[in-house]
Structure formats: C-alpha cells, structure tokens
Design a protein around this motif. Structure first.
Motif, mmCIF file in Angstrom:
data_model
loop_
_atom_site.group_PDB
_atom_site.id
_atom_site.type_symbol
_atom_site.label_atom_id
_atom_site.label_comp_id
_atom_site.label_asym_id
_atom_site.label_seq_id
_atom_site.Cartn_x
_atom_site.Cartn_y
_atom_site.Cartn_z
ATOM 1 N N ASN A 1 -0.977 6.819 9.451
ATOM 2 C CA ASN A 1 0.368 6.350 9.104
ATOM 3 C C ASN A 1 0.542 6.328 7.587
ATOM 4 O OD1 ASN A 1 2.942 5.283 9.717
ATOM 5 N ND2 ASN A 1 2.210 3.212 9.339
ATOM 6 N N GLY A 2 1.778 6.256 7.139
ATOM 7 C CA GLY A 2 2.063 6.339 5.713
ATOM 8 C C GLY A 2 1.417 5.259 4.868
ATOM 9 N N ASN A 3 1.038 4.140 5.494
ATOM 10 C CA ASN A 3 0.435 3.050 4.724
ATOM 11 C C ASN A 3 -1.085 3.027 4.813
ATOM 12 O OD1 ASN A 3 0.064 2.214 7.355
ATOM 13 N ND2 ASN A 3 0.741 0.120 7.025
ATOM 14 N N LYS A 4 -1.690 4.027 5.444
ATOM 15 C CA LYS A 4 -3.147 4.047 5.586
ATOM 16 C C LYS A 4 -3.806 4.646 4.345
ATOM 17 C CE LYS A 4 -3.405 2.155 9.656
ATOM 18 N NZ LYS A 4 -1.990 1.788 9.841
ATOM 19 N N ILE A 5 -5.144 4.660 4.323
ATOM 20 C CA ILE A 5 -5.873 5.093 3.133
ATOM 21 C C ILE A 5 -5.595 6.559 2.809
ATOM 22 C CG2 ILE A 5 -7.982 5.678 4.412
ATOM 23 C CD1 ILE A 5 -9.490 4.453 1.925
ATOM 24 N N MET A 6 -5.335 7.357 3.821
ATOM 25 C CA MET A 6 -4.786 8.707 3.639
ATOM 26 C C MET A 6 -3.750 8.900 4.735
ATOM 27 S SD MET A 6 -7.298 11.541 5.304
ATOM 28 C CE MET A 6 -5.876 12.361 6.042
ATOM 29 N N THR A 7 -2.801 9.803 4.511
ATOM 30 C CA THR A 7 -1.700 9.917 5.460
ATOM 31 C C THR A 7 -1.352 11.358 5.786
ATOM 32 O OG1 THR A 7 0.579 9.224 5.912
ATOM 33 C CG2 THR A 7 0.068 9.849 3.646
ATOM 34 N N THR A 8 -0.812 11.527 6.981
ATOM 35 C CA THR A 8 -0.198 12.791 7.363
ATOM 36 C C THR A 8 1.298 12.572 7.605
ATOM 37 O OG1 THR A 8 -0.696 12.420 9.712
ATOM 38 C CG2 THR A 8 -2.314 13.651 8.431
ATOM 39 N N GLY A 9 1.806 11.461 7.092
ATOM 40 C CA GLY A 9 3.178 11.034 7.350
ATOM 41 C C GLY A 9 3.180 10.125 8.561
ATOM 42 N N GLY A 10 2.844 10.675 9.701
ATOM 43 C CA GLY A 10 2.413 9.957 10.900
ATOM 44 C C GLY A 10 1.145 10.669 11.298
ATOM 45 N N HIS B 1 0.849 -1.196 0.000
ATOM 46 C CA HIS B 1 0.000 0.000 0.000
ATOM 47 C C HIS B 1 0.881 1.241 0.000
ATOM 48 C CE1 HIS B 1 -3.068 2.934 0.993
ATOM 49 N NE2 HIS B 1 -3.982 2.011 0.796
ATOM 50 N N ALA B 2 0.750 2.050 -1.010
ATOM 51 C CA ALA B 2 1.537 3.285 -1.137
ATOM 52 C C ALA B 2 0.608 4.487 -1.136
ATOM 53 C CB ALA B 2 2.349 3.259 -2.431
ATOM 54 N N PRO B 3 1.062 5.616 -0.605
ATOM 55 C CA PRO B 3 0.220 6.823 -0.594
ATOM 56 C C PRO B 3 0.101 7.438 -1.983
ATOM 57 C CG PRO B 3 2.386 7.331 0.270
ATOM 58 C CD PRO B 3 2.361 5.846 0.054
ATOM 59 N N VAL B 4 -0.920 8.265 -2.145
ATOM 60 C CA VAL B 4 -1.150 8.991 -3.394
ATOM 61 C C VAL B 4 -1.162 10.479 -3.071
ATOM 62 C CG1 VAL B 4 -2.771 9.460 -5.267
ATOM 63 C CG2 VAL B 4 -2.495 7.117 -4.414
ATOM 64 N N SER C 1 -2.913 -0.474 -3.049
ATOM 65 C CA SER C 1 -2.787 0.953 -3.360
ATOM 66 C C SER C 1 -3.830 1.347 -4.407
ATOM 67 C CB SER C 1 -1.404 1.252 -3.924
ATOM 68 O OG SER C 1 -0.380 0.757 -3.106
ATOM 69 N N VAL C 2 -4.100 2.640 -4.481
ATOM 70 C CA VAL C 2 -4.914 3.141 -5.593
ATOM 71 C C VAL C 2 -4.058 3.058 -6.854
ATOM 72 C CG1 VAL C 2 -6.067 5.152 -6.569
ATOM 73 C CG2 VAL C 2 -6.237 4.685 -4.107
ATOM 74 N N PRO C 3 -4.435 2.219 -7.824
ATOM 75 C CA PRO C 3 -3.616 2.085 -9.044
ATOM 76 C C PRO C 3 -3.467 3.419 -9.782
ATOM 77 C CG PRO C 3 -5.206 0.298 -8.903
ATOM 78 C CD PRO C 3 -5.571 1.298 -7.836
ATOM 79 N N GLU C 4 -2.324 3.599 -10.418
ATOM 80 C CA GLU C 4 -2.028 4.840 -11.148
ATOM 81 C C GLU C 4 -3.126 5.153 -12.153
ATOM 82 O OE1 GLU C 4 0.075 8.258 -11.839
ATOM 83 O OE2 GLU C 4 0.677 6.700 -10.422
ATOM 84 N N SER C 5 -3.677 4.116 -12.787
ATOM 85 C CA SER C 5 -4.704 4.321 -13.811
ATOM 86 C C SER C 5 -5.999 4.871 -13.215
ATOM 87 C CB SER C 5 -5.003 3.017 -14.545
ATOM 88 O OG SER C 5 -5.461 2.013 -13.639
ATOM 89 N N PHE C 6 -6.166 4.723 -11.867
ATOM 90 C CA PHE C 6 -7.378 5.206 -11.212
ATOM 91 C C PHE C 6 -7.219 6.646 -10.731
ATOM 92 C CE2 PHE C 6 -8.930 0.777 -9.581
ATOM 93 C CZ PHE C 6 -8.911 0.317 -10.878
ATOM 94 N N HIS C 7 -5.986 7.152 -10.683
ATOM 95 C CA HIS C 7 -5.733 8.441 -10.045
ATOM 96 C C HIS C 7 -6.563 9.571 -10.647
ATOM 97 C CE1 HIS C 7 -1.559 7.252 -8.256
ATOM 98 N NE2 HIS C 7 -2.540 6.508 -7.842
ATOM 99 N N GLU C 8 -6.763 9.532 -11.914
ATOM 100 C CA GLU C 8 -7.438 10.640 -12.577
ATOM 101 C C GLU C 8 -8.941 10.379 -12.777
ATOM 102 O OE1 GLU C 8 -5.719 13.279 -12.867
ATOM 103 O OE2 GLU C 8 -3.865 12.254 -12.300
ATOM 104 N N GLN C 9 -9.414 9.232 -12.261
ATOM 105 C CA GLN C 9 -10.820 8.918 -12.480
ATOM 106 C C GLN C 9 -11.714 9.701 -11.521
ATOM 107 O OE1 GLN C 9 -11.635 4.719 -12.564
ATOM 108 N NE2 GLN C 9 -9.972 4.270 -13.992
#
Length: 385
Positions: A213-222, A23-26, A377-385
């Motif tokens: 945390n950085g691996n959550k659905i949204m992040t503040t870093g911590g 899981h990576a942040p966007v 993670s949210v796939p790159e192809s979904f970022h602009e949807q």
C-alpha cells in the motif's frame, strides 16, 4: 520529554515547518522509467514482464520458494488463508491488535476470528497466551484435527501479525501451532525487510502475505504478495487469475477464482522500489536510533526490535504512561501539523467482531491505551545517503 521538544525534534529530522505526514513514499530510483516502459509497451494491465520480474525479485529478496503478486495485501491474505484450508464455519486464531484487513480476510473465507492476547515486547501474538487458550478451549479429535470444545468447530489456522514491522515470536508460535495441528499464516503486511533469526518474516509459516500500500515501506500504489512453497504458489497463481485453465483462446475456469492479479504498471513501480529497499531500511533504522536516543530516560518508551530480530521500523511507536498522556500527545502534535496516530481500535471492540471468542486481552488493551505512532518516512536528508 515535553511534547514541544519532541515536535521540535521531529521537525529537525524532516527539516520542514510544513505538515509532516505519518509515512510518505520515496520515489528516487527507476520508478518513472519502468512505468513509462509499461505505457510504451501498452501492457499496463495484468499481463506483462514486470509482474514476473517483481515476483521473482521478491522471492529472491525474501528467500521464499515462490512469490505471487496480488492487487493488494488483503487479497494476498485472503488467498493465503484459502491455501491453508480455512473454510466456512472454521475458527482462526489471531490478535486483536491489528488492522481491520486481518479480520476481514478471515471473514471473506466465512470463518470467524478468535482473539488471543499480544506480547508487550514485540506487540505480536503471544505464544503463551495462545497455548493457554488452546489448552482450555480446544482439543485434538481422533482424526488429528484441532477443534473447539464448546462448538466442535475446526480451528484451522493461526494468523499473527508482525506489528509495525517488528517480528513476532515465530519460534514460539510455530511450536504451539505444530503441536495443535494448526496452520501458521503470517500477516507480514507491514514487515517487508524484517528478519527473525536471519530469515525473512512471512516465510516461517505455511503461507505469508505482504502489503505494498502507499503507506508501506515500499509501494506499488496498491498491491500485495503471497509467499509460500512451489506447490501452493502454483495454486495461488491459479486462484488469483480467475482460476482460468491455460488455453490459446478458450475461456475455461475450473473453480471459483478471483481477479486478484497485480497490474503490470504497478509491478513496474514495485520493481523500482524493491531495488532501493535496503537503502530505505537503513535510513529508517537510523531514524529509529535517533528517536530512541532522544527519548531515552523520558516518560515516552520507544518500541525497539526484539532479540534475534532485524525490524524494518515501518512505523516508529512510543508507549505513553497512560491514556491521558496518549490523547494529549495526539492532540498537541496533530494541532501543530505533525501527524501522529493511535494504534487501531482493538478488533475485539468493533461491533462486527464483538461476538467473537477471545482470551484474556489485558496486554492488547494496555497497549491500545498507550501507543502513539510517530512520523516514520525516510527523511529527505537521508534520501541520498
């Protein structure tokens, strides 16, 4: 479905032959602009307008009367337990299928966890198992306090976790806790954006705690957030700000407090991320639907949201047929650069918590032997949807 086909499907979703993380942040919104504002203002630490804005925005999004930002999710849960009255020598009912932070927060209060089995449906604390343990091992004393029969210890709180973002059976848990005079504290670390019967997780109990945390659905870093009512929210703000009494210049503290404040620079990141939360969830739910469809009819059972729930599908999970299949999937996928992970080691099996009381934990052990988390993670192809 063969492991090779599954790995190929995952690579197709993320459109890469490179390493795929779990899981990576966007960062596609106002993150850079808001963070730059904090740097330009020099208010990068624990005081600044983005902290207030983040708390207000989070209260509005979750429907909580009050939201108090903290430096991480564990700090949020620690203070949540203190607000619920958990103190030294108390027992706290929780689930063994959880991240270590749940039990650590209990230990910070000098209390001891008691492990209750989970549901095979939602992976969260099971109300039936909770009721069964209390009936056998607990009593209500003449003052209306729940105590253990064996040691007469106070059982002050119950902490279910919304595992992987799937809401637990909150109605059932609330019913048991209310009848046994136990405070419900929700570990909603993983479930921002998840709703049960139209109400956000973390807002059913007396207090709830969220993680950024950085691996959550949204992040503040911590970062973390306490969700509660106005009165307890005011107390939470005081405790997390070193219990400092407001004064123009004097340093007066009226109790033991904690330096758990979220810095303004992290809150700026959170404000930008929260603006995109529904986009993230829509994309993740679309990815979950694709996993569910491709795995349909296979030996890998996809974990789906329960009735009356909207899950954020923070981490997608499959249930393998047995431990051997689980281990083979983990080995094959990780060797091929697709990050998968087992569920956490059961808390009741860890050396530091093996001494704790527990009920029958067959479901938790069965799941621990079979769960594998897939890239979410949210796939790159979904970022602009």
């Amino acid at each position: 479905m063969s492991f090779e086909n599954l790995i190929g499907f995952i690579r197709e979703q993320f459109q890469t032959n490179e390493f795929i993380p779990l899981h990576a942040p966007v960062f596609k919104g106002n993150e850079k602009r808001y963070v730059a504002e904090t740097i330009d203002s020099t208010f990068v630490s624990s005081v600044g307008p983005f902290v207030d804005r983040f708390e207000n925005d989070m209260a509005s999004y979750t429907g909580s009367p009050r939201a108090v930002a903290t430096v991480n999710g564990t700090a949020a849960l620690h203070i949540a337990l203190k607000l619920a009255g958990v103190a030294e020598g108390h027992l706290v009912l929780t689930q063994p299928l959880s991240f270590i932070a749940t039990c650590n927060a209990i230990s910070y209060c000098h209390a001891t966890p008691v492990f209750i089995d989970v549901s095979l449906v939602n992976l969260g604390l099971c109300p039936v198992a909770l009721e069964a343990w209390l009936t056998e091992h607990a009593r209500i004393d003449d003052d209306g306090v729940c105590r253990s029969k064996a040691e007469n210890k106070i059982i002050s709180a119950c902490v279910p976790m919304h595992t992987f973002g799937h809401p637990a059976d909150i109605d059932g848990l609330l019913d048991v806790c209310q009848r046994w005079h136990i405070a419900l504290v929700e570990d909603a670390a993983e479930s921002l954006g998840s709703f049960y019967k139209g109400k956000h997780t973390g807002t059913y109990g007396l207090v709830g705690a969220i993680s950024f945390n950085g691996n959550k659905i949204m992040t503040t870093g911590g970062g973390g957030m306490i969700l509660t009512n106005q009165a307890l929210g005011q107390k939470a703000k005081h405790l997390t700000t070193t219990a400092k009494v407001p004064h123009p210049y004097e340093y007066v503290h009226d109790e033991v407090g904690y330096n758990y404040r979220l810095p303004n620079i992290n809150a700026a990141l959170g404000c930008a991320q929260l603006e995109q939360i529904e986009t993230f969830i829509a994309a993740k739910r679309q990815l979950a639907d694709r996993y569910d469809a491709v795995l349909s009819g296979s030996n890998l059972r996809f974990v789906k949201e329960g009735e009356h729930c909207r899950a954020n599908y923070w981490l997608n999970a499959v249930i393998c047929e047995n431990r051997q299949e689980r281990d083979a999937l983990l080995k094959t996928s990780n060797e091929q650069g697709v990050m998968t992970r087992p569920v956490w080691e059961l808390m009741s099996n860890l050396p530091l918590y093996q001494h704790c009381l527990h009920g029958q934990l067959e479901n938790a052990q069965w799941l621990a032997d079979r769960i594998v988390n897939l890239p979410s993670s949210v796939p790159e192809s979904f970022h602009e949807q």
